[in-house]
Enzyme design. Sequence first.
Site, mmCIF file in Angstrom:
data_model
loop_
_atom_site.group_PDB
_atom_site.id
_atom_site.type_symbol
_atom_site.label_atom_id
_atom_site.label_comp_id
_atom_site.label_asym_id
_atom_site.label_seq_id
_atom_site.Cartn_x
_atom_site.Cartn_y
_atom_site.Cartn_z
ATOM 1 N N GLY A 174 -11.414 -19.583 4.235
ATOM 2 C CA GLY A 174 -11.808 -18.813 3.064
ATOM 3 C C GLY A 174 -11.000 -19.236 1.836
ATOM 4 C CB SER A 175 -9.931 -17.289 -1.110
ATOM 5 O OG SER A 175 -11.237 -16.793 -1.307
ATOM 6 C CB THR A 176 -6.034 -19.235 2.599
ATOM 7 O OG1 THR A 176 -6.884 -19.727 3.631
ATOM 8 C CG2 THR A 176 -5.874 -17.732 2.763
ATOM 9 C CG PHE A 177 -9.732 -24.907 1.920
ATOM 10 C CD1 PHE A 177 -8.887 -25.726 2.673
ATOM 11 C CD2 PHE A 177 -10.838 -25.487 1.305
ATOM 12 C CE1 PHE A 177 -9.152 -27.073 2.808
ATOM 13 C CE2 PHE A 177 -11.101 -26.837 1.433
ATOM 14 C CZ PHE A 177 -10.252 -27.639 2.194
#
Lengths: 388, 640
Positions: B327-330
């Site tokens: 998700g957004s941690t990428f």
Amino acid sequence: MTSVENHGTAGPTLPQKLLRLNWPLVVLIILVAGIGFAMQYSVADGNVDPYARKQMIRFAVSFVGMLVVAMVDIRFWRGTAYLFYGFSLLLLVGVEVAGSVGMGAQRWIDIGPIRLQPSELMKIALVVALARYFHDLPPRRIRHILTLIVPLLMILIPAALVVKQPDLGTAVLLSTGGIVIMFLAGVSLWFFALLVAGTGGAVYAVFISKGQDWALLKPYQYDRIAVFLNPELDPRGAGYHITQSKIAFGSGGTTGEGYLQGPLSRLDFLPEKHTDFIFTVLGEEFGMVGGLVLLGLYMVVLLFGLMTAMRIRHLFGRLVAAGVCMTFFAYFAINMAMVMGMAPVVGVPLPLVSYGGTSMLVLLFGFGLLLSAQVHGKVAFPRRGTVL
Amino acid sequence: MAMRRYRSNEHDRSVFSRRALVLFGAQGALATALGARMYQLQIVEGEKYAARADRARIRPSLLAPVRGQIVSRDGKPLAVNRHNYRIVLYREDVEEVEETLDRLSDLIPLPPLRRKALTEEIRRTRAFLPVVIAENLKWEEFAEVNANAPALAGISPELGLTRHYPEADFTGHLVGYVAAASERDVERAGKDGALIKLPGMRIGKSGVERVEEIALRGKAGLSRVEKDAHGRPIRELERREGTPGEDLTLTVNMALQKYAMQRMGEESGAVVVMDIYDGDVLAMASTPGFDPNGFVLGLSQKDWLSLRDNEKKPLSNKAVSGLYPPGSTFKMVVAMAAMEAGLVGPGHSVYCGGHIELGSHRFHCWKRGGHGTMNLHQGLKQSCDVYFYDLAKRIGIDKLAETARKFGIGVLPEIGLVDAKAGLMPDKTWKRAKLKEPWYPGETLHAGIGQGYLLGSPLQLAVMAARIANGGYEVHPRLVRSRNGERVRSRSLRGTGIDKAHVEAVQRGMYGVVNEPGGTAYRSRIALAGHEMCGKTGTAQVRRITTAERATGVLKNSELPWKERDHALFVAFTPADDPRYAISVIVEHGGGGSKVAAPIARDVLLKLKFPTEIPEGAIPAGADPVFTAETDDEDESEDA
């Protein structure tokens, strides 16, 4: 000039007999038995119990018996020879019947406190009976082929009974013992030639018939014979015993592991180590030196016995003495060959050394007869059909 | 007549003597053969038979070495060898088996069923071999049997060793457990196959017990025992003790590990904390846990099935084997890839109107109505999807994948754990090979927000965070800190080749996420100067939102069944000014990363910095209170 002049029909007196006894042979017998005690002591891990003490007592009793038998006039033994033979035969039949009733192979019979193996008894009974037959036979008739039918039957009947037990080893032993007596009695060499050819032919026929349409035996019987001749075919049964025996015996090397030190004997690897495989223990503990000493002693006993036989002036005594010698030889030769993997596994003990009552008793009874024949070697002993 | 008889007798005698000599000659020949056979067996083949005799009676047997013990970096025992009090029976010394068992059943529990099985086993076992009557007895029971030993001939109280895991559920996945070797284990063990086959020998089946099996196992000793024909041991001829296995100290801080496990509570997920320079894994929690001691002692069918069929999968170590869309941690990776490609600088701005169009497809931002104009810092801080759709579209998937791999995404972590997974960083080659399809541009956009084919494990996300925190160096995670008290040297750090300025831009963005108003994890900030946390939230969608649903309003997580709720993710490092530790948190189907995962990371990092007491003002007013484990003190007293 003749024996008659020396003693007359009465024979020698008791002190004379004792003096005349072949003492060197007696000492040799004690010596061999002594080796036996030592080995019985060893297989019990250095204890007189359970084997050595009992073995000594048996030997003492049998030894006295031997001397008593030796003192009895040899003519008495001739007189009772057929009775003895008949009695042994009866016991063999009895064992056969009892065995079949009891649903198993039985080789022994209980007479009071003694447990007797009739087949052992027969070994001596046959010798005595054959000796009497040839002793009683008018000399001319020995060349007559028909006169051989009776001794052959005398051999074959007990042999057949023993085979049925089944105890092939003793049967072979009985037969060869009987044949040897016939040989020494002077039966024509042609007979033996025929015998060898006949037996050889029969064996050959049995073997080549294997797998043919006309096979003489059933397949499982061939398998049994094959295992009998080569135990290593059956590594879990008889083959195991022979293999362990060879390993233990061979590991003895030249001088062995030392008395009471044989590892495999001590660790239960040897079957029947106090009876049939006692020679293996000896080989492991004393090596080839020990084995050769025992073999040498046996051969000296044999030589003394045969020399004694040759000096006896009557045929009965000669044949009894030689027959006992032959039985003795057959015992140790077959036993040694067996434990060294040269012969099939048959239940033949090492004479005077293996633990066991009957064979000890019977063997010393045999030696008693031999000594009786020796002591009474010059008594007047007419042969039937001859005039004194 | 007399003369004739006489002559005849003399004739007989000479025949007899001749033939007797022939006979004796034959017997002599046979005796010679016997002598020759003796020579052959004892002299010629003597050595061979002597060797065979030794082989028959002397059995070499392996002595099992003592397995190495495992402790945590803070000195807590994690895997120890505990005395196993057991009662064995030697039938040959027992007078009356049933009577003896009767007497024993007064002293130790011996249920009728077990007793029946025992009677059978005793009957079948050879008289001199031991039969285990009872194992893992309490000391009192064992002492009782000992005291009654004179009345129990043939019963022998014995002391063995069994593996015990004092921390039970807290380290089940990490330390793993041991069990008897299977046939395949024996085959694979090669030379050591005979050793691990020994009765009572156990080998590592999972976790560190398995990774470090060879070191923990040690070297077998050898005992040469003389045995009789039945296999009964007589005496020992020679004894050579083996080498005990290595004692291992793990990088894991047990206090932290325990706290992380407790902090996760009933949630299913994982927490990984690691040192950003030496790669030491300080905590690797996976929940729910399981008690490895059950596997050592033997698990009942019921317990096994309940573990296996639990939808939260307690048996799997989610920290290394659980794969989730990051998700957004990428998004940090996307940002760095874009800067590395030279396409944009930190000042690059994109207008977010709530969605972006690509062909006929519309890609939505999580925020309905959009964020307005975004630069890199704002994009990260507010986690604007449109900003990263735009970056991804510019970079293209292959360049994005190249940068992602430098941060460990799609690369198998070198941690040794056999269940560790490589995850997936898709690119064009991969798709052609695996799916036999060309890459579609829309899929690049999905990858730009860490969705689509992308999969990573919590450990990989921690590694990613660590590499961002240390300025772009290839740190690798590790579990073993020292062996037999000797420190394991850490690997020298190799650069990833990423421009430091680009990494720092991303770090600043992560600072903003937590510490600036409007950041997605602002509520979870640490308010102590010098201990600030930098992080990035993530919410990984596990279901597809249809156009119809979007029209009527996207369903809230609380309205969905557990299995369809989003995964909550958070990666972070601390302290902000001089980073040292990185963390990743994943709560399966936990909802939003900012609400669920970020507070867990905050608590765990606070616990790491302040193990005993968290100072006043560590968290801002109004934030959720820091979790404290209630059972902590009780456990301490139990250990003491």
